[in-house]
Design a protein around this motif. Structure first.
Motif, PDB file in Angstrom:
ATOM      1  N   GLU A 182      26.785  21.510   4.900  1.00 43.23           N
ATOM      2  CA  GLU A 182      27.264  20.125   4.880  1.00 43.23           C
ATOM      3  C   GLU A 182      28.624  20.037   4.212  1.00 43.23           C
ATOM      4  OE1 GLU A 182      25.879  17.524   6.505  1.00 43.23           O
ATOM      5  OE2 GLU A 182      24.489  19.035   7.252  1.00 43.23           O
ATOM      6  N   LEU A 183      28.826  20.806   3.135  1.00 42.75           N
ATOM      7  CA  LEU A 183      30.131  20.809   2.460  1.00 42.75           C
ATOM      8  C   LEU A 183      31.213  21.377   3.372  1.00 42.75           C
ATOM      9  CD1 LEU A 183      29.276  21.832  -1.199  1.00 42.75           C
ATOM     10  CD2 LEU A 183      30.190  19.662  -0.403  1.00 42.75           C
ATOM     11  N   ARG A 184      30.871  22.400   4.137  1.00 42.98           N
ATOM     12  CA  ARG A 184      31.860  22.951   5.079  1.00 42.98           C
ATOM     13  C   ARG A 184      32.230  21.922   6.130  1.00 42.98           C
ATOM     14  NH1 ARG A 184      30.658  29.282   6.109  1.00 42.98           N
ATOM     15  NH2 ARG A 184      31.377  29.933   4.075  1.00 42.98           N
ATOM     16  N   LYS A 185      31.227  21.197   6.654  1.00 36.69           N
ATOM     17  CA  LYS A 185      31.505  20.157   7.646  1.00 36.69           C
ATOM     18  C   LYS A 185      32.389  19.065   7.050  1.00 36.69           C
ATOM     19  CE  LYS A 185      27.168  20.519  10.206  1.00 36.69           C
ATOM     20  NZ  LYS A 185      25.913  19.825  10.499  1.00 36.69           N
ATOM     21  N   LEU A 186      32.065  18.650   5.830  1.00 35.29           N
ATOM     22  CA  LEU A 186      32.857  17.601   5.177  1.00 35.29           C
ATOM     23  C   LEU A 186      34.286  18.064   4.924  1.00 35.29           C
ATOM     24  CD1 LEU A 186      30.295  16.135   2.633  1.00 35.29           C
ATOM     25  CD2 LEU A 186      31.282  14.982   4.609  1.00 35.29           C
ATOM     26  N   THR A 187      34.459  19.324   4.555  1.00 37.73           N
ATOM     27  CA  THR A 187      35.798  19.855   4.325  1.00 37.73           C
ATOM     28  C   THR A 187      36.607  19.846   5.626  1.00 37.73           C
ATOM     29  OG1 THR A 187      34.973  21.240   2.538  1.00 37.73           O
ATOM     30  CG2 THR A 187      37.090  21.861   3.496  1.00 37.73           C
ATOM     31  N   LYS A 188      35.965  20.242   6.730  1.00 35.65           N
ATOM     32  CA  LYS A 188      36.658  20.214   8.023  1.00 35.65           C
ATOM     33  C   LYS A 188      37.016  18.779   8.409  1.00 35.65           C
ATOM     34  CE  LYS A 188      34.516  24.371   9.886  1.00 35.65           C
ATOM     35  NZ  LYS A 188      33.546  24.902  10.861  1.00 35.65           N
ATOM     36  N   ASP A 189      36.063  17.854   8.202  1.00 35.95           N
ATOM     37  CA  ASP A 189      36.319  16.448   8.528  1.00 35.95           C
ATOM     38  C   ASP A 189      37.445  15.878   7.676  1.00 35.95           C
ATOM     39  OD1 ASP A 189      34.318  16.522  10.397  1.00 35.95           O
ATOM     40  OD2 ASP A 189      32.839  15.454   9.161  1.00 35.95           O
ATOM     41  N   LEU A 190      37.462  16.212   6.399  1.00 37.90           N
ATOM     42  CA  LEU A 190      38.501  15.720   5.501  1.00 37.90           C
ATOM     43  C   LEU A 190      39.868  16.256   5.909  1.00 37.90           C
ATOM     44  CD1 LEU A 190      39.105  14.058   2.976  1.00 37.90           C
ATOM     45  CD2 LEU A 190      38.665  16.094   1.618  1.00 37.90           C
ATOM     46  N   THR A 191      39.939  17.521   6.284  1.00 32.81           N
ATOM     47  CA  THR A 191      41.197  18.110   6.742  1.00 32.81           C
ATOM     48  C   THR A 191      41.680  17.414   8.013  1.00 32.81           C
ATOM     49  OG1 THR A 191      40.566  20.236   5.793  1.00 32.81           O
ATOM     50  CG2 THR A 191      42.312  20.265   7.438  1.00 32.81           C
ATOM     51  N   SER A 192      40.759  17.162   8.937  1.00 31.71           N
ATOM     52  CA  SER A 192      41.105  16.474  10.176  1.00 31.71           C
ATOM     53  C   SER A 192      41.568  15.039   9.904  1.00 31.71           C
ATOM     54  CB  SER A 192      39.893  16.462  11.104  1.00 31.71           C
ATOM     55  OG  SER A 192      40.140  15.677  12.229  1.00 31.71           O
ATOM     56  N   THR A 193      40.891  14.351   8.994  1.00 33.96           N
ATOM     57  CA  THR A 193      41.254  12.972   8.661  1.00 33.96           C
ATOM     58  C   THR A 193      42.634  12.911   8.027  1.00 33.96           C
ATOM     59  OG1 THR A 193      38.939  12.402   8.361  1.00 33.96           O
ATOM     60  CG2 THR A 193      40.546  10.924   7.367  1.00 33.96           C
ATOM     61  N   ARG A 194      42.932  13.844   7.158  1.00 28.23           N
ATOM     62  CA  ARG A 194      44.260  13.877   6.530  1.00 28.23           C
ATOM     63  C   ARG A 194      45.348  14.104   7.579  1.00 28.23           C
ATOM     64  NH1 ARG A 194      42.784  17.412   1.179  1.00 28.23           N
ATOM     65  NH2 ARG A 194      42.083  15.646  -0.085  1.00 28.23           N
ATOM     66  N   ALA A 195      45.088  14.972   8.559  1.00 23.67           N
ATOM     67  CA  ALA A 195      46.060  15.220   9.620  1.00 23.67           C
ATOM     68  C   ALA A 195      46.260  13.959  10.462  1.00 23.67           C
ATOM     69  CB  ALA A 195      45.611  16.383  10.495  1.00 23.67           C
ATOM     70  N   ASP A 196      45.156  13.266  10.768  1.00 25.60           N
ATOM     71  CA  ASP A 196      45.257  12.027  11.549  1.00 25.60           C
ATOM     72  C   ASP A 196      46.005  10.948  10.783  1.00 25.60           C
ATOM     73  OD1 ASP A 196      43.838  13.207  13.586  1.00 25.60           O
ATOM     74  OD2 ASP A 196      41.928  12.233  13.094  1.00 25.60           O
ATOM     75  N   LEU A 197      45.804  10.877   9.475  1.00 25.54           N
ATOM     76  CA  LEU A 197      46.444   9.857   8.652  1.00 25.54           C
ATOM     77  C   LEU A 197      47.961  10.010   8.655  1.00 25.54           C
ATOM     78  CD1 LEU A 197      45.829   7.456   6.827  1.00 25.54           C
ATOM     79  CD2 LEU A 197      45.700   9.031   4.907  1.00 25.54           C
ATOM     80  N   LYS A 198      48.446  11.235   8.761  1.00 25.52           N
ATOM     81  CA  LYS A 198      49.897  11.453   8.803  1.00 25.52           C
ATOM     82  C   LYS A 198      50.525  10.851  10.058  1.00 25.52           C
ATOM     83  CE  LYS A 198      50.108  15.475   5.893  1.00 25.52           C
ATOM     84  NZ  LYS A 198      50.763  16.726   5.622  1.00 25.52           N
ATOM     85  N   LEU A 199      49.713  10.686  11.119  1.00 30.38           N
ATOM     86  CA  LEU A 199      50.227  10.136  12.375  1.00 30.38           C
ATOM     87  C   LEU A 199      50.035   8.626  12.484  1.00 30.38           C
ATOM     88  CD1 LEU A 199      48.924  12.929  14.772  1.00 30.38           C
ATOM     89  CD2 LEU A 199      51.200  12.704  13.748  1.00 30.38           C
ATOM     90  N   ALA A 200      49.399   8.018  11.489  1.00 29.45           N
ATOM     91  CA  ALA A 200      49.162   6.570  11.518  1.00 29.45           C
ATOM     92  C   ALA A 200      50.425   5.827  11.087  1.00 29.45           C
ATOM     93  CB  ALA A 200      48.015   6.205  10.576  1.00 29.45           C
ATOM     94  N   LEU A 201      50.687   4.676  11.732  1.00 29.58           N
ATOM     95  CA  LEU A 201      51.821   3.838  11.337  1.00 29.58           C
ATOM     96  C   LEU A 201      51.447   3.146  10.031  1.00 29.58           C
ATOM     97  CD1 LEU A 201      52.815   2.248  14.763  1.00 29.58           C
ATOM     98  CD2 LEU A 201      53.825   4.222  13.616  1.00 29.58           C
TER      99      LEU A 201
END
Length: 157
Positions: free
Chosen positions: A63-82
């Motif tokens: 579960e921690l590995r999944k959350l870490t992957k999700d957090l990394t993906s969310t941070r990448a998406d946030l950089k593309l948000a206006l």
């Protein structure tokens, strides 16, 4: 507090909440597990392989590995948000007052986005949109649009 900092706090709070939920589920499973069998003699430990195998599904580690992957993906998406915004208000014409005209820059972390401008007179209002890529535009920008855009550019100290 800036919106990017608030977003980071929200992601961190979500991470902690999910982590607490995982621990609660594990504790509940341990409480409702069938009684343990008598212990068998422990086998001799084998040397650990060099690679880290994927943990069993449903465990805290997985579960921690999944959350870490999700957090990394969310941070990448946030950089593309206006998420960066600057507004400049001004009087476009001498016969109107109250600074009814405005230019607004909306950008992501890479300096990509749009500049919106509304020019208001007594009789009408006109609105313009200009695309921005890495803090520059192919269209000619008005001084007010440039001012809004420049206020969002990172400073090089």
């Amino acid at each position: 507090m800036s919106s990017s900092l608030a977003g980071a706090f929200a992601v961190a709070a979500l991470f902690v909440a999910v982590l607490a939920l995982v621990f609660a589920i594990q504790a509940l499973r341990a409480r409702t597990a069938p009684p343990a069998r008598p212990a068998a003699p422990a086998p001799t430990p084998e040397p650990e392989p060099e690679t880290h195998p994927e943990p069993k599904p449903g465990t805290v580690k997985s579960e921690l590995r999944k959350l870490t992957k999700d957090l990394t993906s969310t941070r990448a998406d946030l950089k593309l948000a206006l998420q960066h915004l600057a507004v400049v208000r001004y009087d476009a014409f001498g016969d109107t007052g109250g600074k009814l005209s405005w230019s607004m820059a909306l950008l992501d972390d890479n300096g990509n986005g749009v500049v919106l401008t509304s020019i208001n007179s007594r009789a009408d209002a006109r609105t313009y949109a200009k695309e921005i890529k890495t803090y520059t535009s192919d269209s000619k920008l008005s001084p007010e649009e440039q001012q809004a855009l420049q206020s969002l550019q990172p400073t090089t100290d």
